[in-house]
Design a protein around this motif. Structure first.
Motif, PDB file in Angstrom:
ATOM      1  N   ASN A   1      11.186  77.642  47.965  1.00 50.44           N
ATOM      2  CA  ASN A   1      10.499  76.939  46.890  1.00 50.44           C
ATOM      3  C   ASN A   1      10.165  77.960  45.791  1.00 50.44           C
ATOM      4  O   ASN A   1       9.039  78.441  45.689  1.00 50.44           O
ATOM      5  N   ILE A   2      11.201  78.323  45.010  1.00 48.19           N
ATOM      6  CA  ILE A   2      11.011  79.266  43.919  1.00 48.19           C
ATOM      7  C   ILE A   2      11.715  78.707  42.690  1.00 48.19           C
ATOM      8  O   ILE A   2      12.532  77.796  42.773  1.00 48.19           O
ATOM      9  N   ASN A   3      11.395  79.273  41.527  1.00 46.83           N
ATOM     10  CA  ASN A   3      11.975  78.812  40.271  1.00 46.83           C
ATOM     11  C   ASN A   3      12.874  79.916  39.712  1.00 46.83           C
ATOM     12  O   ASN A   3      12.404  80.824  39.016  1.00 46.83           O
ATOM     13  N   CYS A   4      14.159  79.839  40.019  1.00 45.67           N
ATOM     14  CA  CYS A   4      15.097  80.864  39.569  1.00 45.67           C
ATOM     15  C   CYS A   4      15.191  80.910  38.047  1.00 45.67           C
ATOM     16  O   CYS A   4      15.364  81.978  37.456  1.00 45.67           O
ATOM     17  N   ARG A   5      15.063  79.757  37.398  1.00 42.77           N
ATOM     18  CA  ARG A   5      15.191  79.709  35.936  1.00 42.77           C
ATOM     19  C   ARG A   5      14.051  80.435  35.239  1.00 42.77           C
ATOM     20  O   ARG A   5      14.202  80.885  34.097  1.00 42.77           O
TER      21      ARG A   5
ATOM     22  N   SER B   1      10.722  80.701  53.397  1.00 40.26           N
ATOM     23  CA  SER B   1      10.757  81.035  54.826  1.00 40.26           C
ATOM     24  C   SER B   1      12.151  81.545  55.162  1.00 40.26           C
ATOM     25  O   SER B   1      13.151  80.979  54.709  1.00 40.26           O
ATOM     26  N   ILE B   2      12.198  82.605  55.953  1.00 42.34           N
ATOM     27  CA  ILE B   2      13.472  83.161  56.391  1.00 42.34           C
ATOM     28  C   ILE B   2      13.400  83.427  57.894  1.00 42.34           C
ATOM     29  O   ILE B   2      12.316  83.628  58.453  1.00 42.34           O
ATOM     30  N   THR B   3      14.555  83.412  58.539  1.00 41.49           N
ATOM     31  CA  THR B   3      14.645  83.741  59.954  1.00 41.49           C
ATOM     32  C   THR B   3      15.405  85.055  60.109  1.00 41.49           C
ATOM     33  O   THR B   3      16.485  85.220  59.540  1.00 41.49           O
TER      34      THR B   3
END
Length: 321
Positions: A103-107, A173-175
């Protein structure tokens, strides 16, 4: 600069200065985090024994170290513009990072980037000489390809995640998983004591085993494939295409470290050397014509041994300029 023996690994890995000089990918900032606390965190994760079916979960800090497999989540409660997480496995592991929820805003300039290796004090491990990929291919940007390639794997037992989040509430979140590597090449040791055998099976490449401590190295066996040539040891290793070198220095880039010894002939029996540097490296260079193998063990130098090395040294090659 010299570090206290047991705190040295954490200081080098997690100090904010590890991020300086990387303005192209990440700017430096101050972070309120203690080296003692993070070293304790590393120790607790190394000792963690969990049931196979249990998934370890915990939140990430802006500057963090992860050694245990599991799912890790970061949620920004304010803008976090300069963050990095160091991942490390056992020598025969490679690192797998899987994007779970983003949930991030790359733009708006947010990013999450995985680096194949570690960046410390503006230096990279493995060095460009020892890694098979060019530098630009070692960075994987979620905003460019994350949705199409949700899993990123390293080439060795260490990797990093850089991230920048501009808005409160942004999260990901990353695994983290460890994947077995039958022929480890380029390793950072988790501990200042251990034993390891490095094998390069007829591949034209260079492999480095990095111990971020001052240690005594004892090489028990070296097999370079070609015929044993004792005369070469008299004249040095100039011209040799298969050899092992022992390096010392205060950074992690092997091309910038000091040569302590060169070995270019096969032997059995202990050869030992004390290296009073922040980082000690066993580096094997292979032409690809032979199966080359080196077996060694190492231990942490005590305070008295370090003091003796300093007294007996005409020139301390590990002093930072």
């Amino acid at each position: 600069m010299s570090c206290n023996s047991r705190a040295q690994l954490c200081f080098l890995l997690l100090s904010v200065t590890a991020l300086r000089g990387q303005s192209r990918y990440l700017d430096a900032q101050e972070n309120e985090i203690s080296s003692e606390g993070l070293f304790a965190l590393l120790n607790s994760e190394l000792k963690r024994e969990l049931p196979e079916e249990y998934v370890y979960r915990r939140p990430l800090r802006c500057l963090d170290m992860v050694a245990a497999e599991g799912q890790f989540t970061f949620k920004a409660d304010h803008p976090q513009l300069n963050c990095a997480v160091f991942f490390i496995g056992e020598p025969n592991d490679i690192i797998s990072i899987e994007y779970d929820s983003i949930n991030i805003n790359c733009r708006e300039g947010d990013f999450i980037k995985v680096f194949d290796g570690w960046v410390m004090k503006g230096e990279k491990f493995p060095s460009s000489q020892d890694h098979l990929l060019p530098l630009y291919e070692r960075y994987s940007d979620y905003c460019d390809s994350g949705e199409a390639h949700p899993v990123v794997r390293s080439s060795q037992n260490v990797a990093m995640v850089f991230f920048r989040l501009h808005q409160s509430g942004s999260s990901f979140s990353i695994t983290f998983r460890k994947v077995f590597n039958p022929f480890p090449c380029n390793v950072i040791s988790q501990t200042p004591e251990g034993r390891f055998s490095m094998v390069i099976p007829q591949q034209h490449r260079n492999c480095s085993y990095s111990i971020i401590y001052p240690v005594e190295i004892q090489i028990g066996e070296l097999s370079l494939g070609h015929h044993n040539d004792l005369k070469r040891s008299i004249h040095g290793c100039a011209g040799a295409r298969d050899f092992v070198e022992l390096l010392g220095g205060n950074g992690v880039d092997t091309s910038k470290m000091f040569p302590m010894a060169d070995l270019c002939y096969s032997f059995n029996g202990p050869v030992q050397l004390k290296v009073g540097c922040d980082n000690t490296v066993v580096r094997m260079v292979s032409s690809g014509k032979f199966v080359n193998r080196v077996t060694f063990q190492y231990r942490l130098l005590g305070h008295q041994e370090l003091a003796k090395l300093k007294r007996n040294s005409v020139e301390d090659m590990c002093l930072s300029g």
